[in-house]
Design an enzyme around this catalytic site. Structure first.
Site, PDB file in Angstrom:
ATOM      1  CG  HIS A  56      -6.175  -2.003  -0.455  1.00  0.00           C
ATOM      2  ND1 HIS A  56      -5.186  -1.659  -1.455  1.00  0.00           N
ATOM      3  CD2 HIS A  56      -5.500  -1.535   0.591  1.00  0.00           C
ATOM      4  CE1 HIS A  56      -3.982  -0.811  -0.986  1.00  0.00           C
ATOM      5  NE2 HIS A  56      -4.322  -0.666   0.442  1.00  0.00           N
ATOM      6  CB  CYS A  91      -0.972   0.087   1.321  1.00  0.00           C
ATOM      7  SG  CYS A  91      -2.099   1.225   1.118  1.00  0.00           S
ATOM      8  CG  ASP A 146      -6.908  -1.973  -3.868  1.00  0.00           C
ATOM      9  OD1 ASP A 146      -7.733  -1.228  -3.268  1.00  0.00           O
ATOM     10  OD2 ASP A 146      -5.969  -2.163  -3.866  1.00  0.00           O
TER      11      ASP A 146
END
Length: 245
Positions: A212, A132, A179
């Site tokens: 995600h 991330c 995501d």
């Protein structure tokens, strides 16, 4: 962006109940988690944490997994003492929070960590992975740091480096099909730009049905439908590092 009624799409996922096999060390001005394999090696991987910081058990679990695959793994505190994001924080304040933690301004810390790995750990071949926020940091480093051999960016926030694609080193990009943070059209555009501009080996892979954070923030035992993709993502990451380190 989300408001208070909608939680942060980077929410914590499954928090691993995991203590870690390595140790915390002080590397100049940075705290770091380090794990070393029983047999000596000159290969090391810098693990760049997500917004939940260097102490998240999930990230340490991945660092230790790298060690079981023969790598020295180090996860430094790239927030350098600033607080990590907490799931209880107000998502509306996220933009202001992240402005003081720039994934593109970690070069000083990376230089310190590289020196430590070379001088104290005997590392000669060093790669980097990140999740991330850390995935965006990986892309930044692949664009400019000559001392790293390769990188794996796991669901790195594309918009952070949307106009930069001339990578110096082989880079593997892992994305999730569902995501909320990184829409698939951004991934498609990234692929197009890399194809036009990138002179080194790269791969962009989208994992079906995943959200995600799936590689390090989902537990196989409570997400059986996701288990094959979690395992595949981790295996692909290791295989890429094995190929270029």
């Amino acid at each position: 962006m989300a408001n208070e009624s909608r939680p942060c799409p980077c929410d914590i996922g499954d928090r691993f109940d995991y203590g870690g096999r390595g140790q915390e060390v002080q590397v100049e001005h940075i705290k770091a988690y380090v794990c070393k394999p029983p047999a000596g090696t000159d290969k090391a991987v810098i693990v760049i944490h997500d917004i939940f910081g260097w102490q998240l058990p999930n990230t340490r679990y991945i660092a230790d997994m790298l060690t079981t695959n023969g790598y020295i793994a180090i996860c430094p505190d790239f927030f350098v003492g600033q607080e990590a994001w907490k799931p209880s924080n107000d998502w509306a304040s996220f933009d202001d929070w992240v402005k003081t933690r720039d994934a593109g301004k970690i070069d000083k810390e990376v230089d310190v960590v590289l020196k430590y790995l070379k001088d104290q750990c005997g590392a000669k071949k060093i790669g980097v992975i990140g999740f991330c926020w850390g995935g965006a940091a990986v892309q930044h480093l692949m664009l400019k740091n000559p001392h790293l051999k390769t990188g794996v960016s796991l669901y790195g926030v594309i918009r952070r480096f949307a106009d930069k694609h001339t990578l110096l080193h082989p880079t593997f990009f892992i994305f999730a099909e569902k995501d909320e943070v990184i829409p698939l059209e951004q991934v498609t555009l990234l692929e197009q730009k890399l194809k036009q501009n990138c002179k080194v080996d790269y791969e962009v892979k989208i994992y079906p049905g995943q959200t995600h954070g799936f590689v390090h923030r989902k537990r196989e035992d409570i997400n059986p439908q996701d288990k094959p993709y979690i395992e595949e993502g981790r295996k692909d990451m290791i295989n890429w590092l094995n190929k270029y380190l």
